[in-house]
Design a protein around this motif. Structure first.
Motif, PDB file in Angstrom:
ATOM      1  N   GLU A 142      -5.239  -0.333  -7.009  1.00 37.80           N
ATOM      2  CA  GLU A 142      -6.672   0.122  -6.773  1.00 37.80           C
ATOM      3  C   GLU A 142      -6.274   1.261  -5.775  1.00 37.80           C
ATOM      4  O   GLU A 142      -5.618   1.017  -4.802  1.00 37.80           O
ATOM      5  CB  GLU A 142      -7.383  -1.015  -5.943  1.00 37.80           C
ATOM      6  N   THR A 143      -7.116   2.373  -5.989  1.00 41.66           N
ATOM      7  CA  THR A 143      -6.906   3.590  -4.952  1.00 41.66           C
ATOM      8  C   THR A 143      -8.226   3.850  -4.212  1.00 41.66           C
ATOM      9  O   THR A 143      -9.355   4.171  -5.065  1.00 41.66           O
ATOM     10  CB  THR A 143      -6.562   4.780  -5.794  1.00 41.66           C
ATOM     11  N   GLY A 194      -4.944   9.086  -7.612  1.00 41.59           N
ATOM     12  CA  GLY A 194      -4.494   7.908  -7.873  1.00 41.59           C
ATOM     13  C   GLY A 194      -2.913   7.876  -8.357  1.00 41.59           C
ATOM     14  O   GLY A 194      -2.112   7.096  -7.959  1.00 41.59           O
ATOM     15  N   GLY A 248       0.153   7.538  -5.557  1.00 36.13           N
ATOM     16  CA  GLY A 248       0.295   6.128  -5.074  1.00 36.13           C
ATOM     17  C   GLY A 248       0.757   5.273  -6.192  1.00 36.13           C
ATOM     18  O   GLY A 248       1.918   4.427  -6.080  1.00 36.13           O
ATOM     19  N   THR A 299      -3.391   3.876  -2.341  1.00 30.74           N
ATOM     20  CA  THR A 299      -3.259   2.946  -3.600  1.00 30.74           C
ATOM     21  C   THR A 299      -2.570   1.795  -2.838  1.00 30.74           C
ATOM     22  O   THR A 299      -1.886   1.627  -2.340  1.00 30.74           O
ATOM     23  CB  THR A 299      -2.517   3.688  -4.582  1.00 30.74           C
ATOM     24  N   SER A 358      -1.293   8.383   0.470  1.00 29.02           N
ATOM     25  CA  SER A 358      -1.110   9.842   0.113  1.00 29.02           C
ATOM     26  C   SER A 358      -0.327  10.502   1.183  1.00 29.02           C
ATOM     27  O   SER A 358      -0.540  10.284   2.388  1.00 29.02           O
ATOM     28  CB  SER A 358      -2.303  10.575  -0.221  1.00 29.02           C
ATOM     29  N   GLU A 404       0.910  -1.041   0.200  1.00 23.60           N
ATOM     30  CA  GLU A 404      -0.080  -0.104  -0.027  1.00 23.60           C
ATOM     31  C   GLU A 404       0.868   1.349  -0.088  1.00 23.60           C
ATOM     32  O   GLU A 404       1.854   1.249   0.674  1.00 23.60           O
ATOM     33  CB  GLU A 404      -0.874   0.078   1.287  1.00 23.60           C
ATOM     34  N   THR A 434     -13.672   4.358  -5.592  1.00 25.25           N
ATOM     35  CA  THR A 434     -12.487   3.625  -5.599  1.00 25.25           C
ATOM     36  C   THR A 434     -11.909   3.628  -7.187  1.00 25.25           C
ATOM     37  O   THR A 434     -13.001   3.462  -7.777  1.00 25.25           O
ATOM     38  CB  THR A 434     -12.806   2.232  -5.307  1.00 25.25           C
ATOM     39  N   SER A 456      -6.036   9.447  -0.103  1.00 29.54           N
ATOM     40  CA  SER A 456      -6.274   8.310  -0.876  1.00 29.54           C
ATOM     41  C   SER A 456      -5.264   7.208  -0.292  1.00 29.54           C
ATOM     42  O   SER A 456      -4.088   7.521   0.464  1.00 29.54           O
ATOM     43  CB  SER A 456      -5.771   8.674  -2.146  1.00 29.54           C
TER      44      SER A 456
END
Length: 158
Positions: free
Chosen positions: A124-125, A64, A67, A107, A14, A11, A137, A105
């Motif tokens: 996936e964020t 996104g 990330g 990610t 942000s 992961e 998402t 966020s």
């Protein structure tokens, strides 16, 4: 060399909250050449029941990107960005983003897989308010052209 499968689940939060402003929404709408007044006219958006102008549906791409950048530049992931093409993108909304939102966020690398001699990286964020209210998402899929060929030839493909 194939991407490092140990990165699935990693992961990237942000660094700080992102404030959605009217100016950023307007600039994004102009960049994608979408003249919808809901993105630029406060009265139109309020008449439609929103607290302020709303962002175009693809606006979360901006959130996104931070990330994704963190993942892509990590040498241990072994992603050859010179061979990357964008494959797919989707958004699952709880509500539209609007001017005045402050969002965070997270990610996550949700999948790395071999596919027809290529590799696919899925990011996936999750975008939420600071109170953890889910807003949207965003799912971003990248293909690394030829990324799995050498690994498959050595017997390491899926």
């Amino acid at each position: 060399m194939a991407m490092n499968r140990d990165f699935v689940g990693r992961e990237y939060p942000s660094a700080e909250p992102y404030e959605v402003t009217r100016g950023k929404i307007r600039e994004f709408a102009e960049a994608i050449q979408d003249p919808n007044p809901m993105y630029t006219d406060t009265d139109t958006a309020r008449d439609a029941g929103y607290p302020d102008v709303i962002a175009p549906p693809t606006f979360p791409t901006i959130l996104g990107m931070e990330g994704a950048r963190q993942a892509i530049v990590d040498p241990e992931l072994r992603l050859d960005f010179s061979m990357v093409v964008h494959s797919d993108q989707s958004f699952s909304y709880s509500r539209p983003l609007h001017a005045g939102d402050v969002l965070t966020s997270l990610t996550r690398i949700s999948e790395i897989k071999a596919l027809a001699g290529n590799e696919m990286l899925t990011l996936e964020t999750e975008i939420t308010t600071p109170d953890r209210e889910h807003v949207v998402t965003a799912v971003n899929k990248l293909v690394v052209r030829g990324g799995a060929e050498n690994d498959e030839e050595r017997g390491g493909g899926e």
